[in-house]
Write a protein that holds these residues in place. Structure first.
Motif, PDB file in Angstrom:
ATOM      1  N   ALA A  21     -44.569   6.561 -26.299  1.00  0.00           N
ATOM      2  CA  ALA A  21     -44.442   6.397 -24.850  1.00  0.00           C
ATOM      3  C   ALA A  21     -44.076   4.953 -24.517  1.00  0.00           C
ATOM      4  N   SER A  22     -43.427   4.765 -23.379  1.00  0.00           N
ATOM      5  CA  SER A  22     -42.926   3.431 -23.022  1.00  0.00           C
ATOM      6  C   SER A  22     -44.048   2.401 -22.942  1.00  0.00           C
ATOM      7  N   ASP A  23     -45.259   2.854 -22.623  1.00  0.00           N
ATOM      8  CA  ASP A  23     -46.407   1.937 -22.593  1.00  0.00           C
ATOM      9  C   ASP A  23     -47.423   2.317 -23.670  1.00  0.00           C
ATOM     10  N   GLY A  24     -46.906   2.919 -24.759  1.00  0.00           N
ATOM     11  CA  GLY A  24     -47.787   3.336 -25.844  1.00  0.00           C
ATOM     12  C   GLY A  24     -48.124   2.209 -26.804  1.00  0.00           C
ATOM     13  N   PHE A  25     -48.927   2.541 -27.810  1.00  0.00           N
ATOM     14  CA  PHE A  25     -49.450   1.544 -28.741  1.00  0.00           C
ATOM     15  C   PHE A  25     -49.197   1.970 -30.177  1.00  0.00           C
ATOM     16  N   LEU A  26     -48.709   1.025 -30.970  1.00  0.00           N
ATOM     17  CA  LEU A  26     -48.505   1.237 -32.394  1.00  0.00           C
ATOM     18  C   LEU A  26     -49.494   0.368 -33.165  1.00  0.00           C
ATOM     19  N   TYR A  27     -50.218   0.984 -34.084  1.00  0.00           N
ATOM     20  CA  TYR A  27     -51.130   0.255 -34.963  1.00  0.00           C
ATOM     21  C   TYR A  27     -50.504   0.134 -36.354  1.00  0.00           C
ATOM     22  N   LEU A  28     -50.463  -1.085 -36.877  1.00  0.00           N
ATOM     23  CA  LEU A  28     -50.061  -1.329 -38.255  1.00  0.00           C
ATOM     24  C   LEU A  28     -51.232  -1.954 -39.006  1.00  0.00           C
ATOM     25  N   GLY A  29     -51.106  -2.007 -40.332  1.00  0.00           N
ATOM     26  CA  GLY A  29     -52.154  -2.607 -41.144  1.00  0.00           C
ATOM     27  C   GLY A  29     -52.186  -4.115 -41.017  1.00  0.00           C
ATOM     28  N   GLY A  30     -53.265  -4.707 -41.479  1.00  0.00           N
ATOM     29  CA  GLY A  30     -53.459  -6.146 -41.351  1.00  0.00           C
ATOM     30  C   GLY A  30     -52.409  -6.972 -42.059  1.00  0.00           C
ATOM     31  N   ALA A  31     -51.817  -6.425 -43.123  1.00  0.00           N
ATOM     32  CA  ALA A  31     -50.800  -7.158 -43.887  1.00  0.00           C
ATOM     33  C   ALA A  31     -49.388  -6.790 -43.454  1.00  0.00           C
ATOM     34  N   GLU A  32     -49.265  -6.045 -42.365  1.00  0.00           N
ATOM     35  CA  GLU A  32     -47.959  -5.569 -41.916  1.00  0.00           C
ATOM     36  C   GLU A  32     -47.575  -6.209 -40.584  1.00  0.00           C
ATOM     37  N   THR A  33     -46.276  -6.266 -40.323  1.00  0.00           N
ATOM     38  CA  THR A  33     -45.793  -6.843 -39.078  1.00  0.00           C
ATOM     39  C   THR A  33     -44.425  -6.257 -38.737  1.00  0.00           C
ATOM     40  N   VAL A  34     -44.030  -6.403 -37.479  1.00  0.00           N
ATOM     41  CA  VAL A  34     -42.672  -6.027 -37.064  1.00  0.00           C
ATOM     42  C   VAL A  34     -41.770  -7.252 -37.016  1.00  0.00           C
ATOM     43  N   VAL A  35     -42.360  -8.428 -37.080  1.00  0.00           N
ATOM     44  CA  VAL A  35     -41.621  -9.679 -36.933  1.00  0.00           C
ATOM     45  C   VAL A  35     -40.590  -9.814 -38.053  1.00  0.00           C
ATOM     46  N   GLY A  36     -39.347 -10.044 -37.663  1.00  0.00           N
ATOM     47  CA  GLY A  36     -38.277 -10.182 -38.631  1.00  0.00           C
ATOM     48  C   GLY A  36     -37.731  -8.855 -39.133  1.00  0.00           C
ATOM     49  N   ILE A  37     -38.260  -7.746 -38.603  1.00  0.00           N
ATOM     50  CA  ILE A  37     -37.819  -6.417 -39.042  1.00  0.00           C
ATOM     51  C   ILE A  37     -37.092  -5.676 -37.922  1.00  0.00           C
ATOM     52  N   THR A  38     -37.692  -5.665 -36.727  1.00  0.00           N
ATOM     53  CA  THR A  38     -37.094  -4.969 -35.595  1.00  0.00           C
ATOM     54  C   THR A  38     -37.534  -5.630 -34.296  1.00  0.00           C
ATOM     55  N   ASP A  39     -36.693  -5.501 -33.276  1.00  0.00           N
ATOM     56  CA  ASP A  39     -37.061  -6.005 -31.956  1.00  0.00           C
ATOM     57  C   ASP A  39     -37.507  -4.867 -31.042  1.00  0.00           C
ATOM     58  N   LYS A  40     -37.666  -3.675 -31.609  1.00  0.00           N
ATOM     59  CA  LYS A  40     -38.111  -2.531 -30.815  1.00  0.00           C
ATOM     60  C   LYS A  40     -39.588  -2.634 -30.445  1.00  0.00           C
ATOM     61  N   PHE A  41     -40.345  -3.419 -31.210  1.00  0.00           N
ATOM     62  CA  PHE A  41     -41.764  -3.633 -30.942  1.00  0.00           C
ATOM     63  C   PHE A  41     -42.072  -5.123 -30.885  1.00  0.00           C
ATOM     64  N   GLN A  42     -43.123  -5.444 -30.137  1.00  0.00           N
ATOM     65  CA  GLN A  42     -43.641  -6.808 -30.080  1.00  0.00           C
ATOM     66  C   GLN A  42     -45.152  -6.773 -30.290  1.00  0.00           C
ATOM     67  N   PRO A  43     -45.710  -7.795 -30.946  1.00  0.00           N
ATOM     68  CA  PRO A  43     -47.173  -7.834 -31.103  1.00  0.00           C
ATOM     69  C   PRO A  43     -47.849  -7.997 -29.741  1.00  0.00           C
ATOM     70  N   MET A  44     -48.983  -7.353 -29.561  1.00  0.00           N
ATOM     71  CA  MET A  44     -49.763  -7.537 -28.349  1.00  0.00           C
ATOM     72  C   MET A  44     -50.518  -8.853 -28.421  1.00  0.00           C
ATOM     73  N   VAL A  45     -50.388  -9.644 -27.401  1.00  0.00           N
ATOM     74  CA  VAL A  45     -51.068 -10.932 -27.355  1.00  0.00           C
ATOM     75  C   VAL A  45     -52.579 -10.709 -27.382  1.00  0.00           C
ATOM     76  N   ASN A  46     -53.258 -11.453 -28.242  1.00  0.00           N
ATOM     77  CA  ASN A  46     -54.727 -11.426 -28.361  1.00  0.00           C
ATOM     78  C   ASN A  46     -55.276 -10.145 -28.976  1.00  0.00           C
ATOM     79  N   HIS A  47     -54.393  -9.285 -29.504  1.00  0.00           N
ATOM     80  CA  HIS A  47     -54.867  -8.048 -30.131  1.00  0.00           C
ATOM     81  C   HIS A  47     -54.084  -7.817 -31.419  1.00  0.00           C
ATOM     82  N   ARG A  48     -54.500  -8.502 -32.469  1.00  0.00           N
ATOM     83  CA  ARG A  48     -53.792  -8.449 -33.743  1.00  0.00           C
ATOM     84  C   ARG A  48     -53.769  -7.023 -34.298  1.00  0.00           C
ATOM     85  N   GLY A  49     -52.609  -6.638 -34.787  1.00  0.00           N
ATOM     86  CA  GLY A  49     -52.474  -5.328 -35.410  1.00  0.00           C
ATOM     87  C   GLY A  49     -51.972  -4.251 -34.477  1.00  0.00           C
ATOM     88  N   ILE A  50     -51.914  -4.554 -33.144  1.00  0.00           N
ATOM     89  CA  ILE A  50     -51.401  -3.592 -32.174  1.00  0.00           C
ATOM     90  C   ILE A  50     -50.052  -4.088 -31.663  1.00  0.00           C
TER      91      ILE A  50
END
Length: 280
Positions: free
Chosen positions: A236-265
């Motif tokens: 959903a446009s305002d949905g949430f994706l959870y990744l593991g602690g050793a995973e990130t979207v940074v440098g992989i895709t711009d479709k997602f951004q990390p949530m500020v102050n909420h690591r892993g979401i």
């Protein structure tokens, strides 16, 4: 194991599951595939590879791929993501989904079921807030064998001691011989189906929350990008994706951004989605 055999097996496994094996992991092939060879009445790994080279047997290929998938999971794994779900994500969804009164969650690569059952127990504990709501938890995995275990909801003493609070063990599990079975009221909250993350996700539907934790670490960069960008279409446009602690979207895709102050979401990278979740 010679290099040709390693290359054949590693290509087969990557093509079918996305799992990338480097040459220093050859020992994993040997340790995990010898039981498969025995199951198929083959005397050695060499015979197994020869069988794969000379015959096209879907059952053997499936067993080889499933043997190489990592099925590490436990209840309330890493705890913080579940605290965030209860304290941040669920309150937001209760407010933003008040009209539809429906929350859809996908636990991808769910392994033996501890993650979706953790979510189900948490939501059960919040049932007074969810009266009249439709909660849909879909759990998928590549391995049909591990899904059968998840559906049965039977766990060893070690598995229930690993992360599961004692009060929830007492409340939602019953002893069955030397194992523990989770209550049917929790099992019925989760739908299981076999699914390969390399396949088209469109048939799964739309979700408010996707848990895809500790999976992408086994994929190469192009595969990570493909999976994440397909997930972006199903979230959903305002949905949430959870990744593991050793995973990130940074440098992989711009479709997602990390949530500020909420690591892993992570949330959608577009400005509209960011604005919707900015108050969290």
């Amino acid at each position: 194991m010679n290099i040709d055999d390693f290359n054949l097996l590693s290509k087969l496994i990557k093509d079918r599951s996305g799992l990338t094996l480097t040459k220093d992991k050859a020992y994993l092939l040997e340790s995990r595939l010898l039981p498969v060879a025995r199951k198929w009445n083959l005397k050695s790994l060499d015979e197994l590879v020869m069988r794969l080279r000379t015959r096209s047997e879907a059952g053997l290929v499936r067993d080889v791929v499933e043997a190489m998938t990592t099925n590490e999971s436990f209840f309330f794994r890493d705890i913080k993501p579940f605290d965030q779900f209860k304290q941040v994500v669920l309150p937001y969804l209760l407010q933003s989904r008040a009209q539809t009164r429906t929350i859809k969650i996908w636990s991808a690569a769910c392994s033996s079921g501890q993650e979706p059952y953790t979510l189900a127990m948490m939501l059960k504990e919040e049932r007074q807030k969810l009266i009249g709501w439709n909660i849909d938890i879909l759990a998928t995995d590549l391995s049909t064998e591990i899904l059968a275990k998840a559906q049965a909801g039977l766990y060893s003493q070690f598995e229930v001691q690993r992360g599961l609070p004692i009060q929830l063990l007492v409340k939602y599990f019953k002893q069955a011989g030397d194992r523990w079975q989770i209550d049917s009221s929790i099992r019925e909250m989760v739908r299981y189906r076999p699914f390969n993350l390399l396949d088209d996700l469109a048939g799964l539907g739309q979700f408010d929350v996707i848990f895809c934790r500790n999976v992408l670490i086994y994929f190469d960069q192009p595969t990570k990008q493909m999976v994440l960008e397909r997930m972006a279409k199903q979230l959903a446009s305002d949905g949430f994706l959870y990744l593991g602690g050793a995973e990130t979207v940074v440098g992989i895709t711009d479709k997602f951004q990390p949530m500020v102050n909420h690591r892993g979401i992570y949330h959608h990278g577009n400005a509209t989605a960011a604005a919707k979740v900015a108050g969290l």
